[in-house]
Design a protein around this motif. Structure first.
Motif, PDB file in Angstrom:
ATOM      1  N   GLU A  38       6.303  31.127 -35.326  1.00  0.00           N
ATOM      2  CA  GLU A  38       6.566  30.225 -36.461  1.00  0.00           C
ATOM      3  C   GLU A  38       7.041  29.092 -35.905  1.00  0.00           C
ATOM      4  O   GLU A  38       8.076  28.836 -35.530  1.00  0.00           O
ATOM      5  N   PRO A  39       6.241  27.929 -35.803  1.00  0.00           N
ATOM      6  CA  PRO A  39       6.808  26.463 -35.235  1.00  0.00           C
ATOM      7  C   PRO A  39       7.886  25.929 -36.227  1.00  0.00           C
ATOM      8  O   PRO A  39       8.129  26.233 -37.275  1.00  0.00           O
ATOM      9  N   PHE A  40       8.709  24.934 -35.368  1.00  0.00           N
ATOM     10  CA  PHE A  40       9.973  24.298 -36.279  1.00  0.00           C
ATOM     11  C   PHE A  40       9.247  22.666 -36.361  1.00  0.00           C
ATOM     12  O   PHE A  40       8.502  22.199 -35.614  1.00  0.00           O
ATOM     13  N   TYR A  41       9.829  21.834 -37.165  1.00  0.00           N
ATOM     14  CA  TYR A  41       9.250  20.495 -37.504  1.00  0.00           C
ATOM     15  C   TYR A  41      10.392  19.779 -37.571  1.00  0.00           C
ATOM     16  O   TYR A  41      11.626  20.168 -38.576  1.00  0.00           O
ATOM     17  N   VAL A  42      10.521  18.594 -36.781  1.00  0.00           N
ATOM     18  CA  VAL A  42      11.845  18.033 -36.493  1.00  0.00           C
ATOM     19  C   VAL A  42      11.298  16.484 -36.753  1.00  0.00           C
ATOM     20  O   VAL A  42      10.827  15.844 -35.782  1.00  0.00           O
ATOM     21  N   THR A  43      11.915  15.791 -37.835  1.00  0.00           N
ATOM     22  CA  THR A  43      11.297  14.512 -37.926  1.00  0.00           C
ATOM     23  C   THR A  43      12.662  13.768 -38.240  1.00  0.00           C
ATOM     24  O   THR A  43      13.843  14.025 -38.822  1.00  0.00           O
ATOM     25  N   GLU A  51      11.273  20.050 -49.010  1.00  0.00           N
ATOM     26  CA  GLU A  51      10.342  20.449 -50.110  1.00  0.00           C
ATOM     27  C   GLU A  51       8.954  19.494 -50.040  1.00  0.00           C
ATOM     28  O   GLU A  51       7.880  19.721 -49.845  1.00  0.00           O
ATOM     29  N   GLN A  52       9.539  18.019 -50.107  1.00  0.00           N
ATOM     30  CA  GLN A  52       8.386  16.899 -49.793  1.00  0.00           C
ATOM     31  C   GLN A  52       7.720  17.010 -48.464  1.00  0.00           C
ATOM     32  O   GLN A  52       6.458  16.800 -48.260  1.00  0.00           O
ATOM     33  N   LEU A  53       8.287  17.252 -47.537  1.00  0.00           N
ATOM     34  CA  LEU A  53       8.062  17.436 -45.945  1.00  0.00           C
ATOM     35  C   LEU A  53       6.967  18.576 -45.965  1.00  0.00           C
ATOM     36  O   LEU A  53       6.116  18.591 -45.482  1.00  0.00           O
ATOM     37  N   GLN A  54       7.273  19.831 -46.736  1.00  0.00           N
ATOM     38  CA  GLN A  54       6.475  20.968 -46.732  1.00  0.00           C
ATOM     39  C   GLN A  54       5.242  20.597 -47.449  1.00  0.00           C
ATOM     40  O   GLN A  54       4.175  20.948 -47.101  1.00  0.00           O
ATOM     41  N   GLU A  55       5.278  19.622 -48.363  1.00  0.00           N
ATOM     42  CA  GLU A  55       4.064  19.300 -49.189  1.00  0.00           C
ATOM     43  C   GLU A  55       3.155  18.375 -48.410  1.00  0.00           C
ATOM     44  O   GLU A  55       2.140  18.373 -48.255  1.00  0.00           O
ATOM     45  N   ALA A  56       3.726  17.541 -47.525  1.00  0.00           N
ATOM     46  CA  ALA A  56       3.153  16.674 -46.516  1.00  0.00           C
ATOM     47  C   ALA A  56       2.318  17.566 -45.531  1.00  0.00           C
ATOM     48  O   ALA A  56       1.383  17.118 -45.199  1.00  0.00           O
ATOM     49  N   LEU A  57       2.948  18.789 -44.992  1.00  0.00           N
ATOM     50  CA  LEU A  57       2.493  19.458 -44.206  1.00  0.00           C
ATOM     51  C   LEU A  57       1.330  20.200 -44.682  1.00  0.00           C
ATOM     52  O   LEU A  57       0.314  20.510 -44.078  1.00  0.00           O
ATOM     53  N   MET A  58       1.654  20.849 -45.913  1.00  0.00           N
ATOM     54  CA  MET A  58       0.409  21.364 -46.701  1.00  0.00           C
ATOM     55  C   MET A  58      -0.871  20.591 -46.848  1.00  0.00           C
ATOM     56  O   MET A  58      -1.856  21.032 -46.789  1.00  0.00           O
ATOM     57  N   GLY A  61      -2.968  20.852 -44.083  1.00  0.00           N
ATOM     58  CA  GLY A  61      -3.434  22.287 -43.681  1.00  0.00           C
ATOM     59  C   GLY A  61      -2.332  23.097 -42.853  1.00  0.00           C
ATOM     60  O   GLY A  61      -2.716  24.150 -42.320  1.00  0.00           O
ATOM     61  N   ILE A  62      -1.134  22.689 -42.990  1.00  0.00           N
ATOM     62  CA  ILE A  62      -0.150  23.594 -42.269  1.00  0.00           C
ATOM     63  C   ILE A  62       0.703  24.066 -43.412  1.00  0.00           C
ATOM     64  O   ILE A  62       1.347  23.347 -44.220  1.00  0.00           O
ATOM     65  N   HIS A  63       0.915  25.349 -43.426  1.00  0.00           N
ATOM     66  CA  HIS A  63       1.968  26.171 -43.950  1.00  0.00           C
ATOM     67  C   HIS A  63       3.252  26.421 -43.337  1.00  0.00           C
ATOM     68  O   HIS A  63       3.130  26.861 -42.332  1.00  0.00           O
ATOM     69  N   ALA A  64       4.341  25.490 -43.718  1.00  0.00           N
ATOM     70  CA  ALA A  64       5.529  25.617 -42.789  1.00  0.00           C
ATOM     71  C   ALA A  64       6.645  26.273 -43.797  1.00  0.00           C
ATOM     72  O   ALA A  64       6.798  25.906 -44.968  1.00  0.00           O
ATOM     73  N   PRO A  65       7.468  27.174 -43.519  1.00  0.00           N
ATOM     74  CA  PRO A  65       8.605  27.707 -44.280  1.00  0.00           C
ATOM     75  C   PRO A  65       9.672  26.546 -44.180  1.00  0.00           C
ATOM     76  O   PRO A  65       9.901  25.825 -43.232  1.00  0.00           O
ATOM     77  N   LEU A  66      10.222  26.528 -45.398  1.00  0.00           N
ATOM     78  CA  LEU A  66      11.246  25.436 -45.686  1.00  0.00           C
ATOM     79  C   LEU A  66      12.256  25.526 -44.569  1.00  0.00           C
ATOM     80  O   LEU A  66      12.669  24.376 -44.053  1.00  0.00           O
TER      81      LEU A  66
END
Ligand SMILES: [Mg+2]
Length: 249
Positions: A38-43, A51-58, A61-66
């Motif tokens: 499961e990757p990490f997202y670093v912005t 939550e908003q970043l999770q939505e942007a990823l969604m 097409g990317i499901h990312a755990p918070l």
């Protein structure tokens, strides 16, 4: 290419541009997930909440755990809570930063701050900039979520928080403390919170000066991808090279 336990992806210009996903990056991320990694997202983007970043990823097409999503706002709030506990903190910026500060136990004040935290505010007006410059002239410690001068969108480059932080810093004659990449603070926190060693981590991004330097400053491997801010030919001229240079993921 070596295998890593923590693939840390920059977002803007690496995973998506504005609302448009970068197909090769999305395929790469989905393959990692299928392999159970499961990757990490670093912005450096401090305007959005987790939550908003999770939505942007969604949305691409990317499901990312918070708990795998790290913004400069989140890390800035953790930094202020550790180093300036019980100080009066004022802020400029949007939801992402305000929520991160509140969650770190910091309730922003409107006047006479001892610390001033600056993240991007897309409804920026002159009076807010003027107030910020005055706070800092009166001695408030100046912390900026990130120093990005610009960020890529589907329309072209837009002004980033760094351009406004530099403006305020120039007026007040103070150099801000920058928390986002290229500072290693975000990767430090991932390593601590998730228990990785530097050898197990890799930082992936489009921007040499922020993403690649963040990885180099932290001391892990890096992958430069030619889909955003820094073109490959410019990266090749740099003294410190990324571990890998690819056109697309
Ligand atoms: Mg980027």
């Amino acid at each position: 290419m070596r295998e890593y336990k923590a693939y840390c992806f920059d977002l803007d210009g690496t995973v998506y541009r504005g609302k448009k996903g970068i197909a090769s990056a999305i395929t790469f991320i989905q393959r990692l997930q299928q392999a159970g990694n499961e990757p990490f997202y670093v912005t450096n983007n401090a305007s959005k909440t987790r939550e908003q970043l999770q939505e942007a990823l969604m949305a691409v097409g990317i499901h990312a755990p918070l708990e795998h999503i790290y913004s400069s706002a989140l890390v800035t709030a953790k930094y202020v809570a550790i180093h300036f506990k019980d100080k009066k903190v004022a802020m400029m910026g949007s939801d992402g930063l305000r929520q991160a500060l509140l969650e770190a136990g910091i309730k922003p004040v409107e006047d006479e701050p001892e610390v001033f935290v600056m993240g991007i505010d897309r409804k920026l007006d002159y009076m807010a900039l003027a107030k910020a410059a005055l706070f800092i002239q009166k001695g408030a410690i100046f912390i900026a979520t990130n120093q990005d001068i610009k960020f890529p969108t589907e329309y072209g480059f837009l002004p980033g928080n760094g351009s406004f932080a530099r403006l305020i810093g120039d007026v007040a004659d103070v150099e801000p403390i920058y928390i986002g990449k290229p500072s290693s603070a975000i990767l430090d926190i991932i390593a601590i919170e998730h228990g990785f060693s530097k050898e197990e981590m890799v930082m992936i991004g489009d921007n040499y000066d922020t993403d690649i330097m963040c990885g180099i400053n932290f001391g892990c491997d890096t992958i430069h991808v030619n889909t955003g801010v820094t073109p490959t030919n410019v990266v090749l001229e740099k003294e410190q090279q990324p571990t890998y240079i690819v056109d697309t993921l």
